[in-house]
Motif scaffolding. Structure first.
Motif, PDB file in Angstrom:
ATOM      1  N   LEU A   1       5.992  -1.874   1.524  1.00 26.42           N
ATOM      2  CA  LEU A   1       6.008  -3.434   1.270  1.00 26.42           C
ATOM      3  C   LEU A   1       6.223  -4.273   2.523  1.00 26.42           C
ATOM      4  CD1 LEU A   1       7.387  -2.789  -1.029  1.00 26.42           C
ATOM      5  CD2 LEU A   1       6.228  -4.593  -2.572  1.00 26.42           C
ATOM      6  N   ARG A   2       5.061  -4.864   2.789  1.00 30.80           N
ATOM      7  CA  ARG A   2       5.001  -5.287   4.992  1.00 30.80           C
ATOM      8  C   ARG A   2       4.657  -7.142   4.947  1.00 30.80           C
ATOM      9  NH1 ARG A   2       2.451  -0.600   4.903  1.00 30.80           N
ATOM     10  NH2 ARG A   2       3.470   1.153   6.888  1.00 30.80           N
ATOM     11  N   VAL A   3       5.910  -7.465   5.318  1.00 32.54           N
ATOM     12  CA  VAL A   3       6.223  -8.649   5.338  1.00 32.54           C
ATOM     13  C   VAL A   3       5.455  -8.758   7.117  1.00 32.54           C
ATOM     14  CG1 VAL A   3       7.527 -11.133   5.486  1.00 32.54           C
ATOM     15  CG2 VAL A   3       7.939  -9.435   3.626  1.00 32.54           C
ATOM     16  N   ILE A   4       4.171  -9.956   7.096  1.00 34.57           N
ATOM     17  CA  ILE A   4       4.044  -9.498   8.380  1.00 34.57           C
ATOM     18  C   ILE A   4       3.848 -11.540   9.191  1.00 34.57           C
ATOM     19  CG2 ILE A   4       2.155  -9.308  10.744  1.00 34.57           C
ATOM     20  CD1 ILE A   4       1.308  -6.855   8.283  1.00 34.57           C
TER      21      ILE A   4
ATOM     22  N   PRO B   1       8.444 -10.392  20.783  1.00 31.06           N
ATOM     23  CA  PRO B   1       8.934 -11.365  21.248  1.00 31.06           C
ATOM     24  C   PRO B   1       7.205 -12.196  21.618  1.00 31.06           C
ATOM     25  CG  PRO B   1      10.376 -10.280  22.624  1.00 31.06           C
ATOM     26  CD  PRO B   1       9.130  -8.966  21.594  1.00 31.06           C
ATOM     27  N   GLY B   2       7.186 -13.154  20.958  1.00 31.65           N
ATOM     28  CA  GLY B   2       6.222 -14.126  20.914  1.00 31.65           C
ATOM     29  C   GLY B   2       4.844 -13.662  20.552  1.00 31.65           C
ATOM     30  N   VAL B   3       4.831 -12.117  19.876  1.00 30.36           N
ATOM     31  CA  VAL B   3       3.745 -12.069  19.077  1.00 30.36           C
ATOM     32  C   VAL B   3       3.833 -12.059  17.291  1.00 30.36           C
ATOM     33  CG1 VAL B   3       1.949 -10.148  18.568  1.00 30.36           C
ATOM     34  CG2 VAL B   3       3.137 -10.524  20.727  1.00 30.36           C
ATOM     35  N   GLY B   4       5.006 -11.131  16.754  1.00 26.29           N
ATOM     36  CA  GLY B   4       5.686 -11.946  15.507  1.00 26.29           C
ATOM     37  C   GLY B   4       6.143 -10.872  15.473  1.00 26.29           C
ATOM     38  N   SER B   5       6.345 -10.339  13.645  1.00 26.99           N
ATOM     39  CA  SER B   5       7.562  -9.300  13.682  1.00 26.99           C
ATOM     40  C   SER B   5       6.863  -9.055  12.569  1.00 26.99           C
ATOM     41  CB  SER B   5       8.789  -9.622  13.238  1.00 26.99           C
ATOM     42  OG  SER B   5       9.603 -10.342  14.784  1.00 26.99           O
ATOM     43  N   THR B   6       7.146  -6.918  12.009  1.00 27.10           N
ATOM     44  CA  THR B   6       6.811  -6.694  10.854  1.00 27.10           C
ATOM     45  C   THR B   6       8.043  -6.000  10.120  1.00 27.10           C
ATOM     46  OG1 THR B   6       4.345  -6.426  11.597  1.00 27.10           O
ATOM     47  CG2 THR B   6       5.557  -5.264   9.993  1.00 27.10           C
ATOM     48  N   PHE B   7       8.493  -6.758   9.039  1.00 26.77           N
ATOM     49  CA  PHE B   7       8.982  -6.176   8.228  1.00 26.77           C
ATOM     50  C   PHE B   7       8.844  -4.878   7.489  1.00 26.77           C
ATOM     51  CE2 PHE B   7      11.376  -9.813  10.284  1.00 26.77           C
ATOM     52  CZ  PHE B   7      12.886  -9.318  10.573  1.00 26.77           C
ATOM     53  N   THR B   8       9.415  -4.108   7.007  1.00 28.41           N
ATOM     54  CA  THR B   8       8.643  -2.838   5.848  1.00 28.41           C
ATOM     55  C   THR B   8       9.762  -2.340   5.234  1.00 28.41           C
ATOM     56  OG1 THR B   8       6.851  -2.217   7.729  1.00 28.41           O
ATOM     57  CG2 THR B   8       6.589  -0.995   5.374  1.00 28.41           C
ATOM     58  N   VAL B   9       9.517  -2.985   4.026  1.00 26.04           N
ATOM     59  CA  VAL B   9      10.259  -2.036   3.046  1.00 26.04           C
ATOM     60  C   VAL B   9       9.696  -0.494   2.643  1.00 26.04           C
ATOM     61  CG1 VAL B   9      11.716  -2.392   0.758  1.00 26.04           C
ATOM     62  CG2 VAL B   9      11.390  -4.288   2.189  1.00 26.04           C
ATOM     63  N   PHE B  10      10.476   0.680   2.323  1.00 27.46           N
ATOM     64  CA  PHE B  10       9.502   1.376   1.588  1.00 27.46           C
ATOM     65  C   PHE B  10      10.755   2.099   0.412  1.00 27.46           C
ATOM     66  CE2 PHE B  10       8.693   2.355   6.753  1.00 27.46           C
ATOM     67  CZ  PHE B  10       7.510   2.499   6.401  1.00 27.46           C
ATOM     68  N   LEU B  11      10.244   1.953  -0.335  1.00 26.84           N
ATOM     69  CA  LEU B  11      10.682   2.645  -1.785  1.00 26.84           C
ATOM     70  C   LEU B  11       9.849   3.365  -2.454  1.00 26.84           C
ATOM     71  CD1 LEU B  11      10.887  -1.067  -3.400  1.00 26.84           C
ATOM     72  CD2 LEU B  11      13.001   0.386  -2.595  1.00 26.84           C
ATOM     73  N   PRO B  12      10.296   4.239  -2.951  1.00 27.30           N
ATOM     74  CA  PRO B  12       9.561   5.420  -3.771  1.00 27.30           C
ATOM     75  C   PRO B  12       8.785   4.683  -5.266  1.00 27.30           C
ATOM     76  CG  PRO B  12      12.093   5.931  -4.169  1.00 27.30           C
ATOM     77  CD  PRO B  12      11.528   4.334  -3.110  1.00 27.30           C
TER      78      PRO B  12
ATOM     79  N   GLY C   1      15.183   2.715  -0.922  1.00 28.75           N
ATOM     80  CA  GLY C   1      14.575   2.754   0.499  1.00 28.75           C
ATOM     81  C   GLY C   1      15.079   2.642   1.466  1.00 28.75           C
ATOM     82  N   GLU C   2      14.096   2.297   2.475  1.00 32.75           N
ATOM     83  CA  GLU C   2      14.707   1.851   3.575  1.00 32.75           C
ATOM     84  C   GLU C   2      13.231   0.483   4.003  1.00 32.75           C
ATOM     85  OE1 GLU C   2      13.831   4.136   7.627  1.00 32.75           O
ATOM     86  OE2 GLU C   2      14.395   5.558   5.897  1.00 32.75           O
ATOM     87  N   ILE C   3      14.176  -0.068   5.092  1.00 31.31           N
ATOM     88  CA  ILE C   3      13.702  -1.121   5.483  1.00 31.31           C
ATOM     89  C   ILE C   3      13.690  -0.849   7.021  1.00 31.31           C
ATOM     90  CG2 ILE C   3      15.970  -2.547   5.642  1.00 31.31           C
ATOM     91  CD1 ILE C   3      14.296  -4.165   4.818  1.00 31.31           C
ATOM     92  N   THR C   4      12.574  -0.883   7.821  1.00 29.54           N
ATOM     93  CA  THR C   4      12.657  -1.097   9.171  1.00 29.54           C
ATOM     94  C   THR C   4      11.551  -2.101   9.619  1.00 29.54           C
ATOM     95  OG1 THR C   4      10.331   0.037   9.057  1.00 29.54           O
ATOM     96  CG2 THR C   4      12.246   1.219   8.511  1.00 29.54           C
ATOM     97  N   LEU C   5      12.571  -2.216  10.980  1.00 32.01           N
ATOM     98  CA  LEU C   5      12.053  -3.102  11.788  1.00 32.01           C
ATOM     99  C   LEU C   5      10.821  -2.964  13.064  1.00 32.01           C
ATOM    100  CD1 LEU C   5      11.302  -6.811  12.575  1.00 32.01           C
ATOM    101  CD2 LEU C   5      14.011  -6.535  13.614  1.00 32.01           C
ATOM    102  N   THR C   6       9.489  -3.325  13.552  1.00 32.71           N
ATOM    103  CA  THR C   6       8.561  -3.763  14.440  1.00 32.71           C
ATOM    104  C   THR C   6       8.261  -4.839  15.266  1.00 32.71           C
ATOM    105  OG1 THR C   6       6.841  -3.594  13.061  1.00 32.71           O
ATOM    106  CG2 THR C   6       7.836  -1.203  14.461  1.00 32.71           C
TER     107      THR C   6
ATOM    108  N   ALA D   1       0.645  -1.006   0.388  1.00 31.53           N
ATOM    109  CA  ALA D   1       0.382  -0.369  -0.351  1.00 31.53           C
ATOM    110  C   ALA D   1       0.919   1.311  -0.128  1.00 31.53           C
ATOM    111  CB  ALA D   1      -1.146  -0.235   1.216  1.00 31.53           C
ATOM    112  N   LEU D   2       0.558   2.602  -0.224  1.00 28.27           N
ATOM    113  CA  LEU D   2       0.861   3.767  -0.271  1.00 28.27           C
ATOM    114  C   LEU D   2       0.636   3.648   1.287  1.00 28.27           C
ATOM    115  CD1 LEU D   2      -0.852   5.735  -3.424  1.00 28.27           C
ATOM    116  CD2 LEU D   2       2.118   4.517  -3.378  1.00 28.27           C
ATOM    117  N   ALA D   3       2.028   4.845   1.097  1.00 27.64           N
ATOM    118  CA  ALA D   3       2.282   5.191   3.220  1.00 27.64           C
ATOM    119  C   ALA D   3       2.582   6.814   2.761  1.00 27.64           C
ATOM    120  CB  ALA D   3       3.830   4.447   3.448  1.00 27.64           C
ATOM    121  N   GLU D   4       2.152   6.868   3.909  1.00 26.88           N
ATOM    122  CA  GLU D   4       2.677   8.597   3.455  1.00 26.88           C
ATOM    123  C   GLU D   4       4.280   9.457   5.595  1.00 26.88           C
ATOM    124  OE1 GLU D   4       0.927  11.126   2.800  1.00 26.88           O
ATOM    125  OE2 GLU D   4      -0.138  10.307   1.602  1.00 26.88           O
ATOM    126  N   THR D   5       4.197   7.976   5.908  1.00 29.04           N
ATOM    127  CA  THR D   5       5.105   8.326   6.877  1.00 29.04           C
ATOM    128  C   THR D   5       5.494   6.468   7.414  1.00 29.04           C
ATOM    129  OG1 THR D   5       3.635   7.994   9.004  1.00 29.04           O
ATOM    130  CG2 THR D   5       4.352  10.590   7.747  1.00 29.04           C
TER     131      THR D   5
END
Length: 1015
Positions: free
Chosen positions: A743-746, A802-813, A794-799, A721-725
């Motif tokens: 692009l989020r991998v959850i 532990p025990g719940v899961g992870s979300t890797f987000t790839v921000f690209l123009p 672009g930039e890659i971020t991680l949230t 999806a498109l991202a603003e921040t």
């Protein structure tokens, strides 16, 4: 009685006979003697009756002949002789002779008269006649002669007068004709004289008209059609006279007297004269319109109106005059505009300079400058950055003042040199002008609304070549050249004022310090005397320190030389490391080659003599070898990415195509682990993204592989999806991009501790690095992904929890403009870069008409094909007999590779000849010239593969022999070096059996054309 009656019968009645003869004499041939007489009287009566009938018949014949010859004109008829012909033969012949004498000259005359009637006057009567016929003959011949002379004269006169135009000619009056012929001759002569007079009079008048003399008229006395012609010509002369007078009047008024608008008035003309009159009037009207239009524009120009143009239609020299006049007006307008702009420029520059004079406060000056400039150049938004020094000593531009400015969270208020357009403007010391600014770049706000500007200009403020400040302005309208020239001209004044303020501030500070020091000086004057001795001591100490400084400089110079020497040594070390990594790649791939080939052979168990456990051992050995290969490729890939030597290949990638690829590659993985898997597209998701499809696919496959590895239950999903921040302000490509795609991998996996979330992106680092760790891996995937994301701008971020899961987000123009302006990838220290330049992942080979088909290896993070699949492909190729009966030379210095390659090829019933170096290979070719193919290793003792292939190609017998280079030296450009040396194709070690056999098949079948060989 009988005797007396007989007597009586013998006598002829004289009166009866006389009466009959009298009747006959009167021309009545009906009289007859009695037919009942006998004897002599009867004979007399019969004789008289016969004579009467003969005369009657002869007379009737003469009447008939006279009728048919004389009346009916049947000249061929003649008198015919009947039973009585013997008695009248002479008379009939005389009559016929008379007819012949009359008919013969008559026919001759008829012939001549007929020829005359037909217009042939060359015939004459030639019959021999006498008397009146002779006179008639002579008369007819004389008539023909006279007609011949008359016709010749009349023909001559008509030809000369009517055809040759020789007027004044007349028929000769000496011709001996009379009567109607004479009258005809006289009439012809009268006609010739009349025509001569009339034509000469008309010619005289038309000649005068042609010579421009319209005073002549036809005066000869004529009638009939010549009278109409006379009246027509005279009327024409009158009309021409009137027309010429009108045209002359109009020409004199328009051309000489300058009376525009005049028109020729000639109502009694038509046809071409009317057209000529209309043309003259149109000429006068055109001249009037053109001259008046030019005069109107010239009057407007003299009155100072330079907006007018001559727009009247014109051609020829008038059009040239019109264009020149319009060009003159444009030049005058441009010159006037330039003068006005220069006056405006000088006036406002002087006023601006006067306004800044005497100012002492930098904040006031900055606000005043923005306010004044915005009003002058029509700007609605502006900021003023002044040059300052940060605590670390680096110069920076800090926000000093704003005009209509509203701070935004994503924008910094301070810029270093080269950072952003503000820093770049200060670094280059040049003006930057942006046109067609994107709608979401910046907004100019008011109480009524907000809109994007059209132009943005960034100005450096210089003083003596040094940057003092940077001014950025935005406007709804374009900055004109005059505005730009004005802004360029005032920057020096602003710089002077800023320098003056800075100098004044420094002066005031120094003045305060000097005043304080003066107070202290008076108090220290006494101490000064006491300190003189100390000063002398300090001077000596200063000399000593200068000497020490010189020594330090010498030491620094020596250190510099040492650093340069170390740099040279580092370059040599990098070269050695590059050679080491290339040789190490070869040494690792060589045993892996034999290991994987033999493991594949054992796994396939072609002889069916292995137990299931032994086959499973072979599968484990093959899988371990492939894992080791993936590790080697990952190390080389990481070195290449970190060195910045990879160049992205940007293209438009459809999002739906990306979604389908991810589902196809990982749906079976999710099903195998019992996890839910989905790829969702946001409602405002763009249809395409401009990026490197291969790199993006590698990034997402790495992230998804990690997600599935660390998730035991639940789900793995991808959201696009498109991202603003969400990204950091340091990612300039994302900050300036019109749109950013996230692009989020959850996953619902084990999660990552907060203390490990930055560390896991380092190479060879995992969240659990203990020897008792639960999950394996090299720790290269995330490091490679981070570098590839940076390569794509672009930039890659991680949230993660532990025990719940992870979300890797790839921000690209999301757009092409932002992707092209990607920030230069991070470059690691030089030794690593040098190492990466020599290491290369095995080249992907695409099939082409000149190249044998190959099997492309999957990207590092993609699921590796199982050994059974590869074995099945290899088994099918061998079973199809693709290499059966072929003689193949295998050249390799490693006995393990010779053994494994021989085992593989002999399974396909090929004859294998082996050689351990290049010299042995050449000797083997000399012994066995019927070899079908050579599989050549590159790194060998005595003679390497390059030299061996060149030697083989130098032999004309082997110029078309297929050679496949097989080497573990997987470095940049290796394939091309092999092809240049003479190889037809290239396969890296460890060899994929199916790939090798697929490459060999067309060369052995003769379907492929040699690429490296010289033909």
């Amino acid at each position: 009685m009988p005797d007396s009656a007989l007597v009586v019968m013998d006598t002829v009645d004289a009166r009866l006979l006389l009466g009959v003869l009298a009747t006959l004499k009167a021309g009545d041939f009906t009289a007859r003697m009695p037919v009942d007489l006998t004897g002599l009287a009867g004979k007399v009566a019969d004789g008289v009756n016969d004579l009467i009938m003969s005369n009657q018949a002869f007379a009737a014949e003469l009447v008939r002949v006279s009728e048919v010859v004389g009346a009916q004109g049947k000249l061929s008829q003649r008198a015919a002789v009947g039973g009585w012909g013997q008695r009248w033969t002479g008379s009939v012949e005389a009559v016929n002779s008379l007819i012949d004498d009359l008919v013969r000259p008559t026919l001759e005359m008829q012939r001549v008269v007929g020829a005359v009637a037909d217009g042939d006057l060359s015939k004459k009567v030639t019959a021999d006649v006498r008397g009146e016929m002779l006179e008639l003959k002579n008369t007819i011949n004389a008539m023909v002669h006279q007609l011949n002379g008359f016709i010749s004269e009349v023909t001559r006169v008509t030809r000369e007068v009517g055809t040759e135009g020789k007027l004044g000619q007349a028929a000769a009056v000496t011709i001996e004709v009379g009567g109607v012929w004479k009258d005809l001759t006289d009439n012809v002569n009268v006609m010739a004289r009349n025509l001569t007079g009339q034509v000469r009079n008309i010619a005289e008048v038309t000649t005068a008209v042609a010579n421009g003399d319209l005073s002549k008229k036809i005066t000869i006395d004529v009638s009939g059609e010549f009278l109409e012609l006379k009246n027509t010509v005279n009327a024409m002369v009158d009309q021409l006279n009137a027309f010429a007078g009108e045209v002359t009047r109009v020409a004199r008024e328009v051309g000489v007297e300058g009376k525009l608008g005049g028109q020729a008035q000639s109502k009694e003309v038509g046809g071409v004269w009317k057209d000529l009159t209309d043309n003259v009037n149109q000429l006068a009207a055109n001249l009037t319109n053109q001259v008046r239009a030019i005069a109107e524009v010239a009057t407007a120009v003299t009155e100072g109106d330079l907006t007018r143009q001559v727009r009247v239609e014109a051609s020829g020299e008038v059009a040239i005059l019109k264009d020149k006049l319009n060009e003159m007006i444009r030049n005058l307008r441009e010159t006037t505009r330039q003068n006005v702009e220069q006056d405006w420029l000088k006036t406002n520059r002087e006023r601006f300079t006067r306004m800044l004079q005497g100012q002492r406060d930098i904040d006031t000056v900055a606000a005043m400058i923005l306010s004044e400039i915005a009003e002058l150049v029509g700007a609605q938004h502006g900021v003023f950055y002044s040059m300052t020094a940060e605590t670390d000593g680096r110069p920076a531009l800090a926000l000093q003042a704003g005009y209509g400015y509203e701070e935004r969270r994503r924008l910094s208020t301070s810029f270093h040199l080269g950072q952003g357009l503000v820093g770049q403007c200060a670094k280059e010391k040049k003006r930057i002008l942006l046109t067609e600014v994107p709608g979401d770049y910046v907004r100019i706000n008011s109480g009524l609304g907000a809109a994007a500007p059209l132009n943005i200009i960034v100005l450096p403020v210089l003083f003596e070549g040094a940057v003092r400040a940077v001014v950025e302005l935005a406007s709804f309208s374009a900055f004109t050249p005059a505005h730009q020239a004005f802004l360029d001209s005032i920057t020096e004044s602003i710089g002077l004022v800023l320098n003056t303020i800075e100098a004044d501030t420094l002066t005031e500070t120094l003045l305060k310090q000097s005043q304080t020091q003066a107070e202290e000086l008076r108090a220290q004057q006494e101490e000064l005397r006491e300190s003189n001795a100390d000063l002398e001591r300090q001077a000596r100490l200063l000399n000593e320190r200068n000497f020490e400084a010189e020594q330090k400089n010498a030491e620094i110079e020596a250190s510099k030389l040492m650093v340069e020497e170390k740099a040279g040594q580092l370059a040599v070390s990098s070269k050695y490391k590059s050679e080491f990594i290339a040789n190490m790649s070869h040494e690792l791939r060589t045993p892996l080659n034999s290991l994987l080939i033999l493991a594949e052979q054992l796994e396939e168990d072609p002889e069916h003599n292995l137990s299931d456990v032994q086959v499973e051992y072979a599968k484990i050995i093959g899988a371990s070898g492939r894992d080791l290969m993936d590790l080697l490729n990952g190390v080389l890939d990481l070195a290449k990415v970190e060195s910045g030597t990879q160049t992205p290949q940007f293209a438009d990638l459809p999002i739906v195509e990306l979604r389908a690829t991810l589902i196809r590659d990982f749906e079976h993985v999710a099903a195998k682990k019992g996890l839910a898997f989905s790829v969702d597209l946001g409602p405002r998701c763009p249809q395409t993204i401009h990026t490197d499809p291969q790199r993006l696919g590698q990034i997402l496959k790495n992230l998804l592989a990690n997600a599935f590895k660390f998730t035991e239950r639940g789900q793995v999903e991808v959201r696009v999806a498109l991202a603003e921040t969400g990204w950091s302000p340091e990612s300039l490509a994302l900050v300036v991009a019109p749109a950013v795609l996230a692009l989020r991998v959850i996953d619902s996996g084990i999660g990552i501790d907060a203390g490990q979330q930055q560390r896991i992106f380092d190479a060879f680092t995992q969240g659990d690095g203990t020897t008792a760790r639960l999950y394996g891996g090299t720790g290269l995937g995330l490091s490679i992904s981070r570098e590839l994301v940076a390569l794509l701008g672009g930039e890659i971020t991680l949230t993660s929890t532990p025990g719940v899961g992870s979300t890797f987000t790839v921000f690209l123009p999301a757009s092409a403009s932002a992707s092209v302006a990607v920030v230069t990838p991070t470059v690691t220290p030089e030794p690593t870069a040098a190492l990466a330049q020599t290491a290369e992942i095995p080249e992907q080979r695409a099939s082409s008409p000149r190249h044998a088909p190959t099997v492309e290896p999957a990207p590092p993070a993609s699921p590796t094909p199982t050994a059974s699949v590869v074995g099945r492909t290899t088994f099918d190729t061998l079973e199809n007999g693709a290499i059966a009966g072929k003689k193949i030379l295998v050249v390799d210095d490693d006995y393990r590779n010779l053994f494994s390659m021989t085992a593989l090829l002999e399974r396909g019933h090929a004859t294998v000849i082996s050689a351990e170096n290049g010299i042995d290979a050449i000797a083997a070719l000399d012994r066995s010239p019927d070899i079908n193919m050579v599989l050549m290793d590159i790194m060998m003792p005595v003679m390497d593969g390059y030299t061996c292939m060149r030697t083989i190609r130098a032999d004309d017998r082997h110029r078309t022999l297929p050679i496949i280079a097989i080497t573990g030296k997987v470095v940049a450009g290796e394939r091309q070096r092999c092809v240049d040396a003479g190889a037809n194709d290239y396969v890296p070690k460890p060899v994929d059996s199916a790939e090798l056999l697929a490459i060999m098949r067309p060369w052995l079948a003769g379907d492929a054309k040699p690429e490296g060989a010289v033909l």
